[in-house]
Structures are given as C-alpha cells and as structure tokens.
Motif scaffolding. Sequence first.
Motif, PDB file in Angstrom:
ATOM      1  N   GLU A 122     -28.284 -41.028  91.694  1.00 58.50           N
ATOM      2  CA  GLU A 122     -27.698 -42.232  92.264  1.00 58.50           C
ATOM      3  C   GLU A 122     -28.789 -43.099  92.897  1.00 58.50           C
ATOM      4  N   GLN A 123     -28.692 -44.377  92.644  1.00 57.10           N
ATOM      5  CA  GLN A 123     -29.679 -45.286  93.201  1.00 57.10           C
ATOM      6  C   GLN A 123     -29.045 -46.153  94.271  1.00 57.10           C
ATOM      7  N   HIS A 124     -29.822 -46.492  95.260  1.00 56.17           N
ATOM      8  CA  HIS A 124     -29.350 -47.391  96.300  1.00 56.17           C
ATOM      9  C   HIS A 124     -30.266 -48.590  96.382  1.00 56.17           C
ATOM     10  N   ILE A 125     -29.680 -49.713  96.650  1.00 57.98           N
ATOM     11  CA  ILE A 125     -30.464 -50.888  97.003  1.00 57.98           C
ATOM     12  C   ILE A 125     -30.356 -51.020  98.507  1.00 57.98           C
ATOM     13  N   HIS A 126     -31.469 -50.982  99.181  1.00 57.20           N
ATOM     14  CA  HIS A 126     -31.498 -51.134 100.630  1.00 57.20           C
ATOM     15  C   HIS A 126     -31.685 -52.600 100.962  1.00 57.20           C
ATOM     16  N   SER A 173     -21.709 -53.953  92.964  1.00 57.77           N
ATOM     17  CA  SER A 173     -21.697 -53.171  91.728  1.00 57.77           C
ATOM     18  C   SER A 173     -22.989 -53.386  90.954  1.00 57.77           C
ATOM     19  N   GLU A 174     -23.584 -54.540  91.084  1.00 61.54           N
ATOM     20  CA  GLU A 174     -24.874 -54.867  90.500  1.00 61.54           C
ATOM     21  C   GLU A 174     -25.380 -56.125  91.200  1.00 61.54           C
ATOM     22  N   ILE A 175     -26.680 -56.333  91.157  1.00 54.77           N
ATOM     23  CA  ILE A 175     -27.241 -57.549  91.753  1.00 54.77           C
ATOM     24  C   ILE A 175     -28.239 -58.153  90.785  1.00 54.77           C
TER      25      ILE A 175
END
Length: 82
Positions: free
Chosen positions: A2-6, A24-26
């Motif tokens: 799992e990836q996180h965007i901080h 959900s996506e950026i």
Amino acid sequence: MEQHIHCLVNDCHYWSPGNVCKASEIIVATDKFAEAKPDEVDAKMAKQLEPTPAGSPMSTCCKTYVAKGSAKTTADAVTRTI
Ligand code: SF4
C-alpha cells in the motif's frame, strides 16, 4: 504494498489527520499547467495529458487540491477514500 501520499495541506478536501492524502488518485503538475486548466482536468485524464518540465520544486503543485467544503469536490471524478 500500500502506498501513501503524505501531504501537509490541511484545508484540502482529501487531507486526513496524520498528514495522509485520501484521494483515490492525484495528479501533480507544473504551476503553469494547473493555472491554465479547469478543475475538470485532473487525475482521470492523466494518460492523455502532455508531460512538461517544471525546473524546480517550487514550480509544481497538486492539481487535485480542492478546498474543504467547496462545491467543486466532484468536478474531476476523483473520490475520497475512507
Ligand atoms: S489532493 Fe493533493 S493537496 Fe489534497 S491532500 Fe491530496 S496531495 Fe494534498
């Protein structure tokens, strides 16, 4: 994995405590691109958009940002995960 965007931008609709982005996506773009394109141009269109150089971190931005409570939170088909 799992990836996180901080993210530290806490007035964004997608921001969550712990400084995690719940979109959900950026899409990240140059400031110039983001300023020129309407809100509807966002992550869902990524594959058809032309990439461009930024030159410095100061010239990039998260184009998916939308202010909390804004009427534009559904303009780009990006959704907020729980
Ligand atoms: S959409 Fe962009 S500005 Fe908003 S929380 Fe996610 S990374 Fe931050």
